[in-house]
Design a protein around this motif. Structure first.
Motif, PDB file in Angstrom:
ATOM      1  N   ALA A  28      23.521 -23.077  30.241  1.00  0.00           N
ATOM      2  CA  ALA A  28      24.250 -21.831  29.992  1.00  0.00           C
ATOM      3  C   ALA A  28      25.407 -21.704  30.970  1.00  0.00           C
ATOM      4  CB  ALA A  28      23.298 -20.643  30.123  1.00  0.00           C
ATOM      5  N   ALA A  29      25.151 -22.038  32.233  1.00  0.00           N
ATOM      6  CA  ALA A  29      26.204 -21.949  33.241  1.00  0.00           C
ATOM      7  C   ALA A  29      27.355 -22.870  32.867  1.00  0.00           C
ATOM      8  CB  ALA A  29      25.644 -22.335  34.617  1.00  0.00           C
ATOM      9  N   ARG A  30      27.004 -24.048  32.356  1.00  0.00           N
ATOM     10  CA  ARG A  30      28.040 -25.005  31.988  1.00  0.00           C
ATOM     11  C   ARG A  30      28.889 -24.472  30.834  1.00  0.00           C
ATOM     12  NH1 ARG A  30      27.330 -30.594  28.978  1.00  0.00           N
ATOM     13  NH2 ARG A  30      29.346 -31.494  29.429  1.00  0.00           N
TER      14      ARG A  30
ATOM     15  N   VAL B 138      14.698 -18.504  26.199  1.00  0.00           N
ATOM     16  CA  VAL B 138      15.284 -19.830  26.441  1.00  0.00           C
ATOM     17  C   VAL B 138      15.371 -20.612  25.135  1.00  0.00           C
ATOM     18  CG1 VAL B 138      14.811 -22.085  27.442  1.00  0.00           C
ATOM     19  CG2 VAL B 138      14.722 -20.064  28.880  1.00  0.00           C
ATOM     20  N   VAL B 139      14.283 -20.592  24.354  1.00  0.00           N
ATOM     21  CA  VAL B 139      14.287 -21.357  23.108  1.00  0.00           C
ATOM     22  C   VAL B 139      15.320 -20.805  22.133  1.00  0.00           C
ATOM     23  CG1 VAL B 139      12.927 -22.040  21.109  1.00  0.00           C
ATOM     24  CG2 VAL B 139      11.880 -22.005  23.376  1.00  0.00           C
ATOM     25  N   LEU B 140      15.379 -19.463  22.026  1.00  0.00           N
ATOM     26  CA  LEU B 140      16.253 -18.867  21.016  1.00  0.00           C
ATOM     27  C   LEU B 140      17.710 -18.846  21.453  1.00  0.00           C
ATOM     28  CD1 LEU B 140      14.151 -15.833  19.721  1.00  0.00           C
ATOM     29  CD2 LEU B 140      14.472 -18.061  18.665  1.00  0.00           C
ATOM     30  N   ILE B 141      17.941 -18.586  22.736  1.00  0.00           N
ATOM     31  CA  ILE B 141      19.317 -18.324  23.178  1.00  0.00           C
ATOM     32  C   ILE B 141      19.924 -19.485  23.959  1.00  0.00           C
ATOM     33  CG2 ILE B 141      20.798 -16.763  24.484  1.00  0.00           C
ATOM     34  CD1 ILE B 141      18.529 -14.654  24.052  1.00  0.00           C
ATOM     35  N   ALA B 142      19.174 -20.033  24.898  1.00  0.00           N
ATOM     36  CA  ALA B 142      19.761 -21.032  25.804  1.00  0.00           C
ATOM     37  C   ALA B 142      18.895 -22.277  25.880  1.00  0.00           C
ATOM     38  CB  ALA B 142      19.933 -20.430  27.203  1.00  0.00           C
ATOM     39  N   PRO B 143      18.897 -23.074  24.801  1.00  0.00           N
ATOM     40  CA  PRO B 143      17.981 -24.221  24.778  1.00  0.00           C
ATOM     41  C   PRO B 143      18.231 -25.223  25.899  1.00  0.00           C
ATOM     42  CG  PRO B 143      19.328 -24.122  22.780  1.00  0.00           C
ATOM     43  CD  PRO B 143      19.672 -22.933  23.586  1.00  0.00           C
ATOM     44  N   ARG B 144      19.415 -25.159  26.531  1.00  0.00           N
ATOM     45  CA  ARG B 144      19.634 -26.099  27.625  1.00  0.00           C
ATOM     46  C   ARG B 144      19.403 -25.446  28.978  1.00  0.00           C
ATOM     47  NH1 ARG B 144      25.060 -28.088  26.804  1.00  0.00           N
ATOM     48  NH2 ARG B 144      25.090 -30.162  25.938  1.00  0.00           N
ATOM     49  N   GLY B 145      18.781 -24.258  28.982  1.00  0.00           N
ATOM     50  CA  GLY B 145      18.403 -23.640  30.237  1.00  0.00           C
ATOM     51  C   GLY B 145      19.561 -23.022  30.975  1.00  0.00           C
ATOM     52  N   LEU B 146      19.261 -22.538  32.200  1.00  0.00           N
ATOM     53  CA  LEU B 146      20.278 -21.870  33.010  1.00  0.00           C
ATOM     54  C   LEU B 146      21.448 -22.808  33.294  1.00  0.00           C
ATOM     55  CD1 LEU B 146      18.064 -19.975  35.602  1.00  0.00           C
ATOM     56  CD2 LEU B 146      19.336 -19.009  33.694  1.00  0.00           C
ATOM     57  N   ALA B 147      21.144 -24.055  33.634  1.00  0.00           N
ATOM     58  CA  ALA B 147      22.209 -24.999  33.966  1.00  0.00           C
ATOM     59  C   ALA B 147      23.122 -25.197  32.765  1.00  0.00           C
ATOM     60  CB  ALA B 147      21.632 -26.330  34.427  1.00  0.00           C
TER      61      ALA B 147
ATOM     62  N   GLY C 269      15.486 -23.836  33.916  1.00  0.00           N
ATOM     63  CA  GLY C 269      16.691 -24.378  34.564  1.00  0.00           C
ATOM     64  C   GLY C 269      17.474 -25.279  33.629  1.00  0.00           C
ATOM     65  N   GLY C 270      16.774 -26.031  32.799  1.00  0.00           N
ATOM     66  CA  GLY C 270      17.451 -26.960  31.893  1.00  0.00           C
ATOM     67  C   GLY C 270      16.938 -28.376  32.120  1.00  0.00           C
ATOM     68  N   ALA C 271      16.182 -28.907  31.141  1.00  0.00           N
ATOM     69  CA  ALA C 271      15.636 -30.254  31.288  1.00  0.00           C
ATOM     70  C   ALA C 271      16.752 -31.279  31.194  1.00  0.00           C
ATOM     71  CB  ALA C 271      14.580 -30.507  30.217  1.00  0.00           C
ATOM     72  N   GLY C 272      16.581 -32.387  31.881  1.00  0.00           N
ATOM     73  CA  GLY C 272      17.564 -33.463  31.801  1.00  0.00           C
ATOM     74  C   GLY C 272      18.628 -33.371  32.869  1.00  0.00           C
ATOM     75  N   SER C 273      18.583 -32.306  33.656  1.00  0.00           N
ATOM     76  CA  SER C 273      19.579 -32.167  34.707  1.00  0.00           C
ATOM     77  C   SER C 273      18.860 -31.842  36.003  1.00  0.00           C
ATOM     78  CB  SER C 273      20.559 -31.058  34.344  1.00  0.00           C
ATOM     79  OG  SER C 273      20.667 -30.123  35.377  1.00  0.00           O
TER      80      SER C 273
ATOM     81  N   ALA D 292      38.939 -31.511  33.573  1.00  0.00           N
ATOM     82  CA  ALA D 292      37.592 -31.819  33.100  1.00  0.00           C
ATOM     83  C   ALA D 292      36.572 -31.271  34.086  1.00  0.00           C
ATOM     84  CB  ALA D 292      37.426 -33.323  32.961  1.00  0.00           C
ATOM     85  N   LEU D 293      35.535 -30.648  33.549  1.00  0.00           N
ATOM     86  CA  LEU D 293      34.483 -30.141  34.421  1.00  0.00           C
ATOM     87  C   LEU D 293      33.592 -31.286  34.882  1.00  0.00           C
ATOM     88  CD1 LEU D 293      33.129 -26.964  32.698  1.00  0.00           C
ATOM     89  CD2 LEU D 293      33.807 -27.164  35.068  1.00  0.00           C
ATOM     90  N   PRO D 294      33.088 -31.186  36.098  1.00  0.00           N
ATOM     91  CA  PRO D 294      32.066 -32.161  36.444  1.00  0.00           C
ATOM     92  C   PRO D 294      30.890 -31.981  35.491  1.00  0.00           C
ATOM     93  CG  PRO D 294      32.158 -30.384  38.062  1.00  0.00           C
ATOM     94  CD  PRO D 294      33.338 -30.225  37.165  1.00  0.00           C
ATOM     95  N   ASN D 295      30.336 -33.064  35.030  1.00  0.00           N
ATOM     96  CA  ASN D 295      29.249 -32.982  34.057  1.00  0.00           C
ATOM     97  C   ASN D 295      27.956 -32.618  34.767  1.00  0.00           C
ATOM     98  OD1 ASN D 295      27.390 -33.234  32.089  1.00  0.00           O
ATOM     99  ND2 ASN D 295      27.761 -35.401  31.676  1.00  0.00           N
ATOM    100  N   ILE D 296      27.621 -31.304  34.745  1.00  0.00           N
ATOM    101  CA  ILE D 296      26.453 -30.912  35.528  1.00  0.00           C
ATOM    102  C   ILE D 296      25.149 -31.183  34.793  1.00  0.00           C
ATOM    103  CG2 ILE D 296      27.705 -29.210  36.864  1.00  0.00           C
ATOM    104  CD1 ILE D 296      26.382 -27.066  35.175  1.00  0.00           C
ATOM    105  N   ARG D 297      25.236 -31.697  33.591  1.00  0.00           N
ATOM    106  CA  ARG D 297      23.991 -32.151  32.964  1.00  0.00           C
ATOM    107  C   ARG D 297      23.589 -33.509  33.518  1.00  0.00           C
ATOM    108  NH1 ARG D 297      21.119 -30.615  28.823  1.00  0.00           N
ATOM    109  NH2 ARG D 297      20.811 -32.598  27.834  1.00  0.00           N
ATOM    110  N   ALA D 298      24.559 -34.217  33.994  1.00  0.00           N
ATOM    111  CA  ALA D 298      24.251 -35.504  34.596  1.00  0.00           C
ATOM    112  C   ALA D 298      23.660 -35.282  35.986  1.00  0.00           C
ATOM    113  CB  ALA D 298      25.520 -36.323  34.699  1.00  0.00           C
ATOM    114  N   TRP D 299      23.192 -36.341  36.583  1.00  0.00           N
ATOM    115  CA  TRP D 299      22.591 -36.174  37.896  1.00  0.00           C
ATOM    116  C   TRP D 299      23.675 -36.167  38.954  1.00  0.00           C
ATOM    117  CZ3 TRP D 299      16.977 -37.396  38.942  1.00  0.00           C
ATOM    118  CH2 TRP D 299      16.225 -36.936  37.868  1.00  0.00           C
ATOM    119  N   PRO D 300      23.416 -35.453  40.068  1.00  0.00           N
ATOM    120  CA  PRO D 300      24.500 -35.188  41.002  1.00  0.00           C
ATOM    121  C   PRO D 300      24.955 -36.437  41.746  1.00  0.00           C
ATOM    122  CG  PRO D 300      22.428 -34.403  41.868  1.00  0.00           C
ATOM    123  CD  PRO D 300      22.140 -34.892  40.503  1.00  0.00           C
ATOM    124  N   ASP D 301      26.214 -36.383  42.163  1.00  0.00           N
ATOM    125  CA  ASP D 301      26.750 -37.442  43.005  1.00  0.00           C
ATOM    126  C   ASP D 301      26.503 -37.074  44.464  1.00  0.00           C
ATOM    127  OD1 ASP D 301      28.339 -35.296  43.260  1.00  0.00           O
ATOM    128  OD2 ASP D 301      30.092 -36.171  42.308  1.00  0.00           O
ATOM    129  N   ALA D 302      27.086 -37.846  45.356  1.00  0.00           N
ATOM    130  CA  ALA D 302      26.853 -37.606  46.777  1.00  0.00           C
ATOM    131  C   ALA D 302      27.265 -36.186  47.160  1.00  0.00           C
ATOM    132  CB  ALA D 302      27.619 -38.630  47.605  1.00  0.00           C
TER     133      ALA D 302
END
Lengths: 288, 331, 254
Positions: free
Chosen positions: B313-315, B302-311, B261-265, B6-16
């Motif tokens: 897209a990277a995910r 961003v709107v057309l291709i990557a609505p969740r931003g760079l983060a 970058g991606g809102a919400g992250s 499982a990937l770390p959920n990088i949309r969530a906020w980071p851990d320590a």
């Protein structure tokens, strides 16, 4: 007395310019539920084309207006098809805000690249640049022309919406898009036609308003806020709401500029805050 | 812990560990680009603005084009205090935080009354009103010339905010890390959970017996404090405060950085800020109008291709790669 | 003695359309009352008025002896007057555990806490575990609600309502949209509702209604046309005409 009258005429003329430019924005916002921040960019394109037509091609004012409106609609058509359609009716306004800011930035950047960073003028014909004698006093012809044009457009739109088949379909689509579509109204066609009409009015307003809102590369950004404010105060989708809002805000802005030039902007935004705060759906807004 | 595919959920906020790696990246910036610390410090201060915006846009679904008001309030408050003789850096941060939080309270109370277009317009109008105030009150703010003569005292009485910007950069880095740690705690708190609920469906939240308006107002205050700290940092490290720090351009740019970058992250907010500001630094110096066109194209993309931003897209790319290498791990 | 929830001669007009006319009903703790009637009879309108989402045109809603006309929808929930939605309204990205956590925290007035980790609140999680077990959905606690089957979402809806520890529960079609085979779990969940809870249920599934309710109120065109025991309702000529009659007609036309 003199000042009151000249402030009054300027205020009404300014309000009418705002009305001509923004009424299309108001109608499309009401119809397509789209927060369109790029509307002013189309007014700006109209202004640039008209300036080019008069200055470089030597055409007269009326021809320049016609060419500006036509050219802006032609330029806007592919933008509508490629960039606006994906965001019509999005349930989240954020993509709409981003997309239309993006379009605005592009138009500003490209306009500067093509036409340079200088302010563009659109020379008025002699008939409009001279004062008109009204008997008791004279008024700048251009101001009268703008007021007349604004009134004619308000009346024309009202007739179009209330009295024609297109207007009936438009109102049906505004009230309930899915229902209108089920009844055989081709909503996509209605959208496209309304968008073209909105752009045409914006371009027209951009040209005839160039005396008050000078055409320059940052036009689309500089007046973006003003246009949005006007629509928001008027309530999206209402002609009379838009007209009242434009005249009211035109009056506030113009008189504040004359009377308290140091605090002009301050008064304008203060009034906006107060009005929007107390009428969150606009003066004549419809319940959601 | 065993790798379970499982990937770390990088949309969530980071851990320590996430915050640690952000800290390491910032430190690397210090070592690799010792001559550009002023620019890098500006990026850090702006990151706080973008993170504060993410608290509203990404976390609560409020769209604002007036976030610079909160940043500018912090910057002017700290700047004015510094010019008037209070120059201890931590006190200036506290003043910036207080001013930002207060501005957040006032503007939030107004902006949250409306929805949709009206909300957007109120956010713009409030920021413009503040910008006009800063412009006209030149006896206090320096007006259009900007507020200069800000001379923060040495940090801990020891480290000067010098021209090389080393103190400024490290100070900014420490503040940013501290703020991120606090926000991480908030994201995992009952209040963080509530905000996620409000973003998804305010009506449902009300049917659970929670009032939405006070909760959003509270988030607005938190956002204001974060932005205010960012503004104060910018005042301390650049030692000037200009009208641009409350302007519409900054509000719009902050939104662009966030969605890029991606809102919400949180990672998205940081990634967007760094990418945008580096690009801006190099392209904008060439031709400001080309820069504007480029940003416009980016936004549309961003709107057309990557609505969740760079983060986002990277995910997506990362999970595709994982699927290729560990076909059994990806369900 | 006044009832826990009492609706007195409530009416609602939308313009010229009368959605409710002079409706009265009362709920005591432990009551199981079903509100039935053909589509458009005004059932959901009535629930929305009780929940505080729609203002009354006339009449009173009394809760625990107090007129709650001026009490907001949010405050009514906090008083113990809780409703579920006809169409599931869960937060798609949140897990059932998080949904229940929000509800439990709200009840304890702790949704505003900033610096305690939700995951570390052991007592909250113990309560959530209990609720999940009660509804037989322990296995779903950690999955995103948007990914659950519809029947499972309905169970989560009921669990949320229970987490709020209501005194009166308004169930708006708890089995709507659930495939026939899966209603069994919902029936089971309803059977296990706390004995002292007052329940008003709207439901179209007559098997469920006759099994669950001990008292039935039939609405037609906004008016109460029958009130009494389920067995009597099934044979009442008015009910047959208004309810079943329109049903048969509707079929005939379709």
């Amino acid at each position: 007395m003199r000042t009151v009258l000249s402030i009054g005429v300027d205020a009404i003329a300014y309000g009418m310019v705002l009305f001509v430019i923004t009424i299309g924005l108001s109608l499309t916002m009401g119809l397509m539920r789209i927060v369109n921040l790029a509307h002013g960019a189309f007014a700006m394109v109209g202004g640039y084309v008209a300036s080019y037509a008069t200055r470089s091609l030597g055409l007269d004012y009326a021809a320049a207006i016609a060419i500006a409106v036509a050219a802006t609609v032609v330029i806007a058509a592919p933008i509508e098809r490629l960039l606006y359609r994906p965001i019509y009716g999005a349930k989240d306004a954020l993509p709409q805000v981003l997309m239309t800011i993006g379009i605005t930035f592009c138009v500003v950047g490209i306009a500067n690249f093509v036409f340079g960073p200088t302010l563009k003028t659109i020379p008025l014909p002699p008939s409009l640049s001279q004062p008109v004698d009204l008997g008791f006093r004279s008024i700048a012809g251009h101001r009268l022309f703008v007021i007349a044009a604004g009134s004619a457009i308000a009346l024309g739109l009202w007739l179009l919406i209330e009295r024609t088949e297109f207007g009936i379909k438009l109102r049906a689509a505004v009230d309930d898009t899915a229902m209108a579509a089920a009844l055989g109204v081709r909503t996509q066609t209605i959208y496209t036609l309304s968008f073209a009409l909105a752009v045409a009015l914006a371009a027209f307003g951009g040209v005839i308003g160039a005396e008050m809102l000078p055409v320059e590369p940052y036009y689309a950004l500089r007046y973006m806020v003003t246009f949005l404010v006007v629509v928001s105060v008027g309530g999206a989708g209402s002609i009379w709401g838009a007209l009242c809002a434009c005249l009211l805000l035109g009056a506030i802005d113009t008189s504040a500029r004359y009377l308290v030039p140091d605090l002009g902007e301050f008064f304008f935004y203060f009034a906006v805050l107060a009005i929007v705060c107390f009428f969150p759906r606009g003066l004549f807004g419809r319940a959601p | 812990m065993a790798w379970n595919g499982a990937l770390p959920n990088i949309r969530a906020w980071p851990d320590a560990a996430g915050i640690g790696s952000i800290a390491l990246t910032i430190l690397a910036g210090y070592l690799v680009f010792p001559d550009d610390l002023a620019l890098l410090a500006r990026i850090l201060a702006t990151s706080l603005l973008v993170v504060s915006l993410d608290l509203l846009v990404g976390f609560c679904g409020i769209i604002t084009l007036g976030q610079a008001a909160l940043f500018g309030a912090g910057a002017y408050a700290a700047g004015i205090a510094a010019v008037r003789g209070l120059s201890e850096p931590f006190s200036l941060l506290a003043i910036g935080a207080a001013a930002g939080g207060l501005t957040g309270l006032v503007s939030g109370a107004i902006i949250l009354r409306a929805h949709g277009l009206a909300q957007l317009v109120l956010s713009i109008a409030f920021a413009q009103l503040l910008a006009e105030t800063a412009n006209k009150a030149s006896w206090l703010t320096g007006g259009s010339d900007g507020l200069s003569g800000i001379a923060p005292a040495p940090l801990f009485g020891e480290f000067r905010f010098d021209l090389l910007g080393r103190t400024g950069y490290l100070f900014s880095a420490a503040v940013l890390i501290a703020v991120l740690a606090v926000l991480r705690a908030i994201a995992g708190s009952p209040f963080g959970l509530l905000c996620r609920g409000i973003r998804a469906d305010p009506v449902r939240v009300r049917a659970m017996g929670v009032s939405v308006y006070p909760a959003l107002l509270k988030m607005y205050i938190i956002s204001g404090i974060v932005a205010g700290v960012g503004g104060a940092l910018s005042a301390i490290t650049t030692q000037v405060v200009g009208l641009d720090s409350v302007g519409f351009d900054l509000s719009a740019s902050a939104l662009v950085m966030l969605v890029l970058g991606g809102a919400g992250s949180l990672y998205g907010a940081l990634l967007g800020t760094v990418t945008f500001m580096l690009f801006q630094h190099f392209v904008s110096a060439e031709n400001p109008f080309h820069w504007l066109t480029l940003v416009g194209v980016l936004l549309i993309a961003v709107v057309l291709i990557a609505p969740r931003g760079l983060a986002g897209a990277a995910r997506t790319i990362a999970s595709r790669l994982v699927a290729r290498w560990h076909p059994q791990a990806s369900r | 003695m006044s009832a826990l929830l009492r609706i007195e001669r409530v009416s609602k007009n939308f313009g010229g359309l009368v959605a409710s006319r002079n409706v009265s009903l009362a709920l005591e703790p432990g009551d199981r009352v079903a509100l039935i009637g053909p589509n458009g009879a005004g059932k959901t309108t009535l629930v929305n008025m009780i929940a505080g989402l729609l203002p009354l045109s006339a009449g009173r809603v009394m809760f625990a002896g107090q007129d709650i006309a001026r009490v907001s929808a949010v405050a009514r929930v906090r008083m113990g007057l809780v409703r579920t939605f006809q169409i599931s309204r869960l937060f798609p990205d949140l897990t059932p555990r998080e949904h229940l956590g929000l509800a439990v925290l709200q009840r304890q007035r702790r949704t505003g806490h900033l610096f305690r980790r939700f995951e570390a609140m052991a007592e909250v999680h113990r309560e959530i575990d209990g609720l999940l077990a009660e509804l037989g959905i322990e296995a779903l606690g950690g999955r995103a609600a948007g990914a659950l089957a519809y029947g499972e979402q309905r169970l989560v809806e009921i669990a949320i309502a229970l987490a709020l520890q209501p005194r009166v529960l308004l169930l708006d079609e708890p089995a709507a949209g659930v495939p026939q085979g899966e209603t069994r779990r919902i029936v089971g969940a309803l059977d296990r509702l706390p004995a002292d809870l007052a329940v008003l249920i709207i439901e179209h599934d007559m098997d469920l209604v006759f099994r669950f309710a001990r008292h039935i109120i039939v609405l037609a065109e906004g008016e109460v046309i029958f009130e009494g025991a389920p067995a009597v309702a099934a044979n009442d000529p008015h009910v047959r005409q208004a309810y079943l009659g329109s049903y048969v007609h509707g079929r005939g036309r379709a």
